[in-house]
Design a protein around this motif. Structure first.
Motif, mmCIF file in Angstrom:
data_model
loop_
_atom_site.group_PDB
_atom_site.id
_atom_site.type_symbol
_atom_site.label_atom_id
_atom_site.label_comp_id
_atom_site.label_asym_id
_atom_site.label_seq_id
_atom_site.Cartn_x
_atom_site.Cartn_y
_atom_site.Cartn_z
ATOM 1 N N SER A 13 0.906 -1.184 -0.132
ATOM 2 C CA SER A 13 -0.056 -0.009 0.265
ATOM 3 C C SER A 13 0.851 1.356 -0.195
ATOM 4 O O SER A 13 0.560 2.286 0.583
ATOM 5 C CB SER A 13 -1.059 0.055 1.133
ATOM 6 O OG SER A 13 -1.968 -1.195 1.220
ATOM 7 N N GLY A 14 2.072 1.210 -0.756
ATOM 8 C CA GLY A 14 2.885 2.402 -0.788
ATOM 9 C C GLY A 14 3.906 2.742 0.281
ATOM 10 O O GLY A 14 4.709 3.643 0.249
ATOM 11 N N LYS A 15 3.757 1.612 1.195
ATOM 12 C CA LYS A 15 4.905 1.924 2.188
ATOM 13 C C LYS A 15 5.815 0.748 2.216
ATOM 14 O O LYS A 15 5.477 -0.485 1.697
ATOM 15 C CB LYS A 15 4.188 1.636 3.663
ATOM 16 C CG LYS A 15 3.186 2.929 4.030
ATOM 17 C CD LYS A 15 2.962 2.799 5.351
ATOM 18 C CE LYS A 15 1.821 3.930 5.652
ATOM 19 N NZ LYS A 15 1.569 3.902 7.247
#
Length: 63
Positions: A13-15
């Motif tokens: 999730s983009g992390k």
């Protein structure tokens, strides 16, 4: 500090996350945040925060 470890990096999730296994502690998990000269690795599970765990630390880019 010198530590012998196996590690993997994942993106969810983009992390970005770092998972580290040392001789003393297995399945240590860290959230990576990019900073000007590398990354900050924030301990996010009990294993990483344990007395034998790595705790939070910084990673610098190689020169």
């Amino acid at each position: 500090m010198n530590v012998n470890a196996n590690y993997s990096v994942s993106n969810t999730s983009g992390k970005e996350y770092l998972k580290v296994n040392t001789d003393d502690e297995k399945n240590q998990k860290f959230e990576l945040t990019q900073i000007s000269d590398g990354y900050k690795a924030k301990a996010i599970n009990k294993t990483a925060k344990a007395d034998d765990g790595l705790g939070s630390f910084g990673l610098q880019k190689r020169k």
